[in-house]
Design an enzyme around this catalytic site. Structure first.
Site, PDB file in Angstrom:
ATOM      1  N   ARG A 218      84.586  10.178  15.030  1.00 32.90           N
ATOM      2  CA  ARG A 218      84.307   9.366  16.215  1.00 32.90           C
ATOM      3  C   ARG A 218      85.577   8.686  16.751  1.00 32.90           C
ATOM      4  O   ARG A 218      85.774   8.568  17.958  1.00 32.90           O
ATOM      5  CB  ARG A 218      83.252   8.316  15.821  1.00 32.90           C
ATOM      6  CG  ARG A 218      82.790   7.426  16.912  1.00 32.90           C
ATOM      7  CD  ARG A 218      81.803   8.146  17.807  1.00 32.90           C
ATOM      8  NE  ARG A 218      81.387   7.324  18.901  1.00 32.90           N
ATOM      9  CZ  ARG A 218      80.199   7.377  19.470  1.00 32.90           C
ATOM     10  NH1 ARG A 218      79.295   8.215  19.027  1.00 32.90           N
ATOM     11  NH2 ARG A 218      79.910   6.613  20.490  1.00 32.90           N
TER      12      ARG A 218
ATOM     13  N   ASN B 252      78.560  -0.591  33.446  1.00 31.09           N
ATOM     14  CA  ASN B 252      77.516   0.355  33.060  1.00 31.09           C
ATOM     15  C   ASN B 252      76.256   0.046  33.840  1.00 31.09           C
ATOM     16  O   ASN B 252      76.008  -1.107  34.195  1.00 31.09           O
ATOM     17  CB  ASN B 252      77.223   0.204  31.560  1.00 31.09           C
ATOM     18  CG  ASN B 252      76.216   1.224  31.053  1.00 31.09           C
ATOM     19  OD1 ASN B 252      76.104   2.335  31.587  1.00 31.09           O
ATOM     20  ND2 ASN B 252      75.469   0.857  30.024  1.00 31.09           N
ATOM     21  N   THR B 253      75.476   1.087  34.111  1.00 26.73           N
ATOM     22  CA  THR B 253      74.181   0.863  34.732  1.00 26.73           C
ATOM     23  C   THR B 253      73.089   1.198  33.718  1.00 26.73           C
ATOM     24  O   THR B 253      73.183   2.181  32.983  1.00 26.73           O
ATOM     25  CB  THR B 253      74.038   1.672  36.037  1.00 26.73           C
ATOM     26  OG1 THR B 253      72.715   1.494  36.521  1.00 26.73           O
ATOM     27  CG2 THR B 253      74.309   3.147  35.846  1.00 26.73           C
ATOM     28  N   HIS B 254      72.071   0.339  33.679  1.00 22.93           N
ATOM     29  CA  HIS B 254      71.016   0.473  32.666  1.00 22.93           C
ATOM     30  C   HIS B 254      69.651   0.369  33.347  1.00 22.93           C
ATOM     31  O   HIS B 254      69.434  -0.539  34.151  1.00 22.93           O
ATOM     32  CB  HIS B 254      71.171  -0.641  31.619  1.00 22.93           C
ATOM     33  CG  HIS B 254      70.130  -0.574  30.559  1.00 22.93           C
ATOM     34  ND1 HIS B 254      70.153   0.367  29.555  1.00 22.93           N
ATOM     35  CD2 HIS B 254      69.001  -1.298  30.375  1.00 22.93           C
ATOM     36  CE1 HIS B 254      69.087   0.212  28.790  1.00 22.93           C
ATOM     37  NE2 HIS B 254      68.371  -0.797  29.262  1.00 22.93           N
TER      38      HIS B 254
ATOM     39  N   SER C  14      69.886  -2.843  35.757  1.00 22.75           N
ATOM     40  CA  SER C  14      70.942  -3.843  35.628  1.00 22.75           C
ATOM     41  C   SER C  14      72.296  -3.154  35.665  1.00 22.75           C
ATOM     42  O   SER C  14      72.469  -2.100  35.041  1.00 22.75           O
ATOM     43  CB  SER C  14      70.833  -4.570  34.272  1.00 22.75           C
ATOM     44  OG  SER C  14      69.528  -5.060  34.053  1.00 22.75           O
TER      45      SER C  14
ATOM     46  N   ASP D 210      80.822  -4.489  27.066  1.00 21.16           N
ATOM     47  CA  ASP D 210      81.549  -5.093  25.949  1.00 21.16           C
ATOM     48  C   ASP D 210      81.255  -4.269  24.693  1.00 21.16           C
ATOM     49  O   ASP D 210      80.719  -3.166  24.791  1.00 21.16           O
ATOM     50  CB  ASP D 210      81.208  -6.588  25.801  1.00 21.16           C
ATOM     51  CG  ASP D 210      79.741  -6.815  25.430  1.00 21.16           C
ATOM     52  OD1 ASP D 210      79.045  -5.820  25.085  1.00 21.16           O
ATOM     53  OD2 ASP D 210      79.296  -7.969  25.470  1.00 21.16           O
ATOM     54  N   ALA D 211      81.563  -4.811  23.531  1.00 18.34           N
ATOM     55  CA  ALA D 211      81.438  -4.014  22.306  1.00 18.34           C
ATOM     56  C   ALA D 211      79.987  -3.832  21.858  1.00 18.34           C
ATOM     57  O   ALA D 211      79.706  -3.032  20.965  1.00 18.34           O
ATOM     58  CB  ALA D 211      82.259  -4.657  21.194  1.00 18.34           C
TER      59      ALA D 211
ATOM     60  N   ASP E 199      74.539  -2.816  25.488  1.00 17.46           N
ATOM     61  CA  ASP E 199      73.965  -3.406  26.706  1.00 17.46           C
ATOM     62  C   ASP E 199      73.937  -4.935  26.658  1.00 17.46           C
ATOM     63  O   ASP E 199      72.993  -5.571  27.147  1.00 17.46           O
ATOM     64  CB  ASP E 199      72.549  -2.840  26.957  1.00 17.46           C
ATOM     65  CG  ASP E 199      72.575  -1.340  27.179  1.00 17.46           C
ATOM     66  OD1 ASP E 199      73.541  -0.847  27.782  1.00 17.46           O
ATOM     67  OD2 ASP E 199      71.630  -0.660  26.752  1.00 17.46           O
TER      68      ASP E 199
HETATM   69  C1  GRF Z   1      70.192   6.205  34.945  1.00 17.57           C
HETATM   70  O1  GRF Z   1      68.932   5.652  35.224  1.00 17.57           O
HETATM   71  C2  GRF Z   1      70.961   5.367  33.971  1.00 17.57           C
HETATM   72  O2  GRF Z   1      70.759   4.012  34.112  1.00 17.57           O
HETATM   73  C3  GRF Z   1      70.389   5.845  32.663  1.00 17.57           C
HETATM   74  O3  GRF Z   1      70.196   7.227  32.835  1.00 17.57           O
HETATM   75  C4  GRF Z   1      70.074   7.513  34.201  1.00 17.57           C
HETATM   76  C5  GRF Z   1      71.157   8.491  34.563  1.00 17.57           C
HETATM   77  O4  GRF Z   1      70.863   9.098  35.748  1.00 17.57           O
HETATM   78  N1  GRF Z   1      71.224   5.500  31.555  1.00 17.57           N
HETATM   79  P1  GRF Z   1      71.897  10.036  36.502  1.00 17.57           P
HETATM   80  O5  GRF Z   1      72.537  10.955  35.491  1.00 17.57           O
HETATM   81  O6  GRF Z   1      72.891   9.169  37.215  1.00 17.57           O
HETATM   82  O7  GRF Z   1      71.025  10.812  37.468  1.00 17.57           O
END
Ligand code: GRF
Length: 190
Positions: free
Chosen positions: A66, A108-110, A137, A142-143, A146
């Site tokens: 890793r 990051n998007t969650h 969100s 960070d480490a 989420d």
């Molecule tokens: C998004 O909803 C993201 O938040 C999540 O997985 C999805 C990825 O979608 N972790 P994409 O690959 O951008 O279509």
């Protein structure tokens, strides 16, 4: 106009990447996607190829451990000297090398309203819990898993007949403009 360079990391279909690319085609957009890096042969790489943006796959299985994968990922990103690194459906935790190199400039998007439902199954977990409102969100990475500072959120209503897929699709519809908005904000500020 001097657009700030952004590198996007993906693992999946890349709908968020596509939204970032679409928005970057407008004349006043403050950022430019200069490279897309994936940890697998993600279908979303096609969006980058169609836009003639450099792509790179850094597979964990190609490295002895890793730590060396983390170094290779960081090198692949660093080559493009991004102002901002955007994890858009990137399904791996990033390690210390990337955080050291770009700390505070990785987002990051969650697909859930953090701090509820962190981790890889935010949509499924929210549905299983029976919440009536969920959403997405955009956070600073960070480490932790989420745990970073929340930069923006959008709410989505959960419908009685929702499946994980139907709910995720509605979340993605609000997630894309939200992510674009945050990236624009962070690059406009310089
Ligand atoms: C998004 O909803 C993201 O938040 C999540 O997985 C999805 C990825 O979608 N972790 P994409 O690959 O951008 O279509």
């Amino acid at each position: 106009m001097n657009r700030l360079p952004v590198v996007v990391l993906i693992s999946g279909t890349g709908s968020n990447l596509a939204a970032l690319l679409d928005a970057s085609r407008t004349a006043e957009c403050p950022y430019q996607v200069v490279a897309v890096v994936a940890d697998r042969d993600a279908p979303g790489l096609e969006h980058a190829r169609a836009a003639e943006i450099p792509t790179r796959i850094v597979r964990l299985s190609d490295y002895p451990d890793r730590a060396s994968w983390d170094e290779a990922l960081t090198a692949a990103v660093r080559t493009h000297a991004p102002h901002l690194v955007v994890l858009a459906g990137f399904m791996k935790l990033v390690g210390p090398p990337l955080l050291d190199a770009f700390g505070g400039r990785i987002i990051n998007t969650h697909p859930a309203l953090l701090p509820s439902f962190p981790g890889a199954h935010g949509v499924r977990d929210a549905l299983a819990h029976g919440v009536k409102i969920t959403g997405c969100s955009v956070i600073e990475v960070d480490a932790g898993v989420d745990t970073g500072r929340i930069l923006a959120q959008s709410a989505v209503e959960v419908l009685d007949d929702d499946t994980e897929d139907s709910l995720h699709e509605r979340i993605k519809a609000v997630e894309q403009p939200l992510l674009v908005d945050v990236v624009r904000r962070l690059t406009a500020a310089g």
